[in-house]
Scaffold this active site. Structure first.
Site, PDB file in Angstrom:
ATOM      1  N   SER A   1      35.801   8.543  55.883  1.00 45.01           N
ATOM      2  CA  SER A   1      35.821   8.856  57.309  1.00 45.01           C
ATOM      3  C   SER A   1      34.396   9.222  57.744  1.00 45.01           C
ATOM      4  O   SER A   1      33.487   8.424  57.524  1.00 45.01           O
ATOM      5  CB  SER A   1      36.834   9.960  57.595  1.00 45.01           C
ATOM      6  OG  SER A   1      37.019  10.095  58.981  1.00 45.01           O
ATOM      7  N   GLN A   2      34.170  10.427  58.285  1.00 51.50           N
ATOM      8  CA  GLN A   2      32.776  10.772  58.570  1.00 51.50           C
ATOM      9  C   GLN A   2      31.956  10.717  57.284  1.00 51.50           C
ATOM     10  O   GLN A   2      30.778  10.339  57.289  1.00 51.50           O
ATOM     11  CB  GLN A   2      32.679  12.167  59.180  1.00 51.50           C
ATOM     12  CG  GLN A   2      31.249  12.579  59.476  1.00 51.50           C
ATOM     13  CD  GLN A   2      31.181  13.973  60.013  1.00 51.50           C
ATOM     14  OE1 GLN A   2      31.039  14.169  61.219  1.00 51.50           O
ATOM     15  NE2 GLN A   2      31.304  14.956  59.133  1.00 51.50           N
TER      16      GLN A   2
ATOM     17  N   ASP B   1      44.304   1.596  60.290  1.00 54.47           N
ATOM     18  CA  ASP B   1      43.582   2.856  60.496  1.00 54.47           C
ATOM     19  C   ASP B   1      43.629   3.255  61.965  1.00 54.47           C
ATOM     20  O   ASP B   1      43.149   2.512  62.831  1.00 54.47           O
ATOM     21  CB  ASP B   1      42.129   2.709  60.019  1.00 54.47           C
ATOM     22  CG  ASP B   1      41.398   4.044  59.925  1.00 54.47           C
ATOM     23  OD1 ASP B   1      41.778   4.983  60.648  1.00 54.47           O
ATOM     24  OD2 ASP B   1      40.450   4.136  59.122  1.00 54.47           O
TER      25      ASP B   1
END
Lengths: 303, 307
Positions: free
Chosen positions: B169-170, B255
């Protein structure tokens, strides 16, 4: 399995409830235009819990005429307070009142107590009086108190959604009509610690390893929070989201919890896909709140 | 909804992209890192030593981290940097230390333990200072992650020739930028990369955290061009051609946080000749983690395993 329900379990929680009842909710509500949309208005809400201690939450109310069903996102075991959980379609705010609350220690509710993560789960575990989770449960219940003061709320459709705290909220507040819970650390916590080195459960393991002389006390304190002993108070229709079969809180482990909850309950084992698990939960809550003929509001990539 | 594997994001790499970041990294290099690394007995176990770490980053902001190493080892250890998700609290990386890595889990500015000097909050971080590339939150946030590599290079027990970065993710986005900007990174594994194709993502999905940008644009009409300009300097796709190390990327085709289209667009721009994409149909933002974690283990073992 744990067999040690504290003998004063009822009076312990009665005292918490009494303490909470003596503190006015005292809400302050402020509009947040930046996060308001064509279909919902967002507000920041400050309210009081035991201490007294000021808490913060995000309240979203659909445009139009209510009453509306509620999803109460209970406080998490994490520092960040979200408006709605990451990855949830923002459009659900057109259908539900959503309220997310930061318990003491989380961002926005971290003055004067700023919890660490990991760290929060064992703060003050030295005694019943100092263990912070007693107050965190009170904060969680206080969130339900606040919701029920809102005139826009359909009191027949109030869901508590989140981790273990969703079950505790429903056990201790009879306004909760539905639960979506993913237990992570409070079902037989001590017995579960030995099965994992992963947080958040590992917090209890760290504590017991570092404080061997206090381990019996810690175990006895945690029994007050064990979901096992709260289960029989649940009247809400319940969805339990379990781990996959290799996880700590698998359907096998949580089958005990399922048996103890007297209301209608669904136990869903993770399919190891946040898409499939998320869709299952959205379908469940939509069906419970609106009937099977209504489609859930889900993110674009789940359609 | 079937994502197009040939999707192209609208972001255009600025002509002065390299010089902008060279200036930033030069400024960062002039700041004394001033590392503090203190054993945390409470979080350490018989097998794993855990340290609480602090170091200085851009703007002299004190950044924290967790560092975990096996209690017993011989020779040098491979170094691994674990980069965190957007709203999650950075974990203590004991699991990675158990696998034989000296692992730093970095907490960039604004995260728990790194928020005393800078704290735009959540929501907030994604649009803080977005009117100017020199004030945008991620200018420093990226540097905080890159400085984690300097921390690993400073450790005697770490083999400086065997350093990798991973996250999802990040953390996937930070993996991309770190692999692009730090030549010491020998392998990278990025999951469900965030911070890639921002302006496309806000059209493809309407979920937080990307929804923060839509909130901002709605509240600041007329700012879209400025926002696009700023983000073009921070978009992982603009960094991608600089990546030369072996890299794997995994995406979930359902997602709901980081649209898979942006993952495809990123992957297609990665400059490394040794790159592989793992697409997980039937999976959301966890991007097939249960299956893919074994692949990451094997990939890191292949590239960092031998001293």
């Amino acid at each position: 399995m744990s067999k040690n329900r504290p003998s004063d379990f009822g009076s312990f929680w009665y005292t918490v409830g009494k303490e909470l009842a003596e503190i006015p909710v005292a809400p302050e509500v402020e509009s947040i235009p930046m996060r308001s949309t064509d279909f919902a208005d967002l507000y920041g809400v400050r309210l009081s819990s035991i201490g007294p201690y000021r808490l913060f939450g995000y309240l979203s109310i659909p445009k139009g005429e209510g009453p509306f069903p509620v999803i109460y996102y209970v406080p998490k075991n994490a520092s960040v307070l979200e408006i709605i959980p990451q990855g949830t379609s923002n459009e659900i705010r057109s259908r539900y009142i959503t309220f997310s609350l930061a318990c003491r220690g989380m961002r926005n509710s971290d003055s004067p107590y700023a919890a660490m993560y990991p760290g929060q789960l064992t703060d003050g575990l030295e005694s019943h009086e100092t263990y912070v989770y007693r107050s965190i449960v009170a904060d969680t219940v206080r969130g339900a108190d606040y919701i029920m003061t809102r005139p826009e709320v359909d009191k027949n459709r109030v869901a508590a959604w989140g981790n273990d705290n969703a079950i505790l909220a429903a056990a201790l507040h009879d306004s909760i009509t539905h639960i979506v819970s993913t237990p992570a650390y409070l079902f037989d916590p001590i017995e579960s610690v030995s099965k994992t080195d992963s947080y958040p459960l590992a917090e209890f393991g760290d504590y017991i390893r570092s404080n061997p002389s206090n381990s019996d006390m810690a175990r006895s304190i945690l029994e007050y929070f064990n979901l096992r002993w709260h289960a029989q108070s649940i009247t809400a229709n319940t969805l339990i989201m379990a781990d996959h079969e290799d996880g700590i809180y698998s359907t096998e482990t949580l089958s005990d919890l399922k048996e103890l909850i007297p209301s209608e309950i669904t136990l869903h084992g993770s399919e190891r896909s946040s898409f499939k698990d998320g869709l299952f939960a959205e379908n469940w809550i939509t069906s419970e709140m609106f009937g099977k003929e209504v489609s859930p509001i889900v993110p674009e990539h789940w359609r | 909804m079937v994502p197009d594997p040939n999707y192209i994001c609208s972001v255009e790499k600025p002509e002065d992209f390299d010089s902008f970041w060279e200036d930033v990294t030069k400024t960062l290099g002039n700041i004394d890192i001033d590392i503090s690394c203190v054993l945390d007995d409470f979080r350490s176990t018989e097998d794993i030593s855990v340290y609480e770490v602090f170091f200085n980053s851009l703007d002299n902001i004190r950044v924290s981290g967790w560092y975990a190493v096996p209690s017993k080892y011989s020779g040098k250890l491979p170094g691994l940097m674990l980069v965190p998700g957007y709203q999650s609290d950075p974990p203590i990386p004991r699991e990675w230390a158990k696998k034989g890595y000296a692992c730093l889990s970095v907490n960039p500015r604004g995260k728990v333990r790194s928020r005393s000097q800078f704290d735009p909050g959540y929501p907030g971080l994604l649009t803080y200072g977005i009117v100017d590339r020199n004030t945008y939150s991620y200018r420093g946030f990226y540097c905080d992650a890159w400085r984690g590599i300097d921390f690993l290079l400073d450790r005697d027990e770490v083999d400086s020739e065997r350093i990798a970065v991973t996250g999802s993710s990040q953390g996937g986005g930070l993996t991309i930028t770190t692999a692009a900007m730090r030549k010491e990174v020998k392998a990278a594994a990025a999951g469900a990369p965030y911070l890639c194709g921002y302006m496309d993502a806000i059209e493809l999905t309407h979920t937080y955290p990307y929804e923060e940008i839509n909130d901002y644009l709605r509240s600041n009409p007329g700012s879209r061009k400025t926002v696009e300009d700023t983000l073009s300097y921070f978009d992982g796709i603009s960094f991608a051609d600089r990546i030369k190390c072996p890299i794997i990327v995994n995406i979930g085709l359902q997602d709901n946080v980081c649209p898979p289209e942006t993952g495809y667009a990123l992957f297609n721009q990665i400059g490394s000749k040794n790159k592989k994409l793992y697409e997980y149909d039937g999976h959301g933002h966890e991007a097939g983690r249960y299956i893919h974690s074994r692949i990451v283990d094997e990939f890191l073992e292949e590239h960092l395993g031998q001293e």
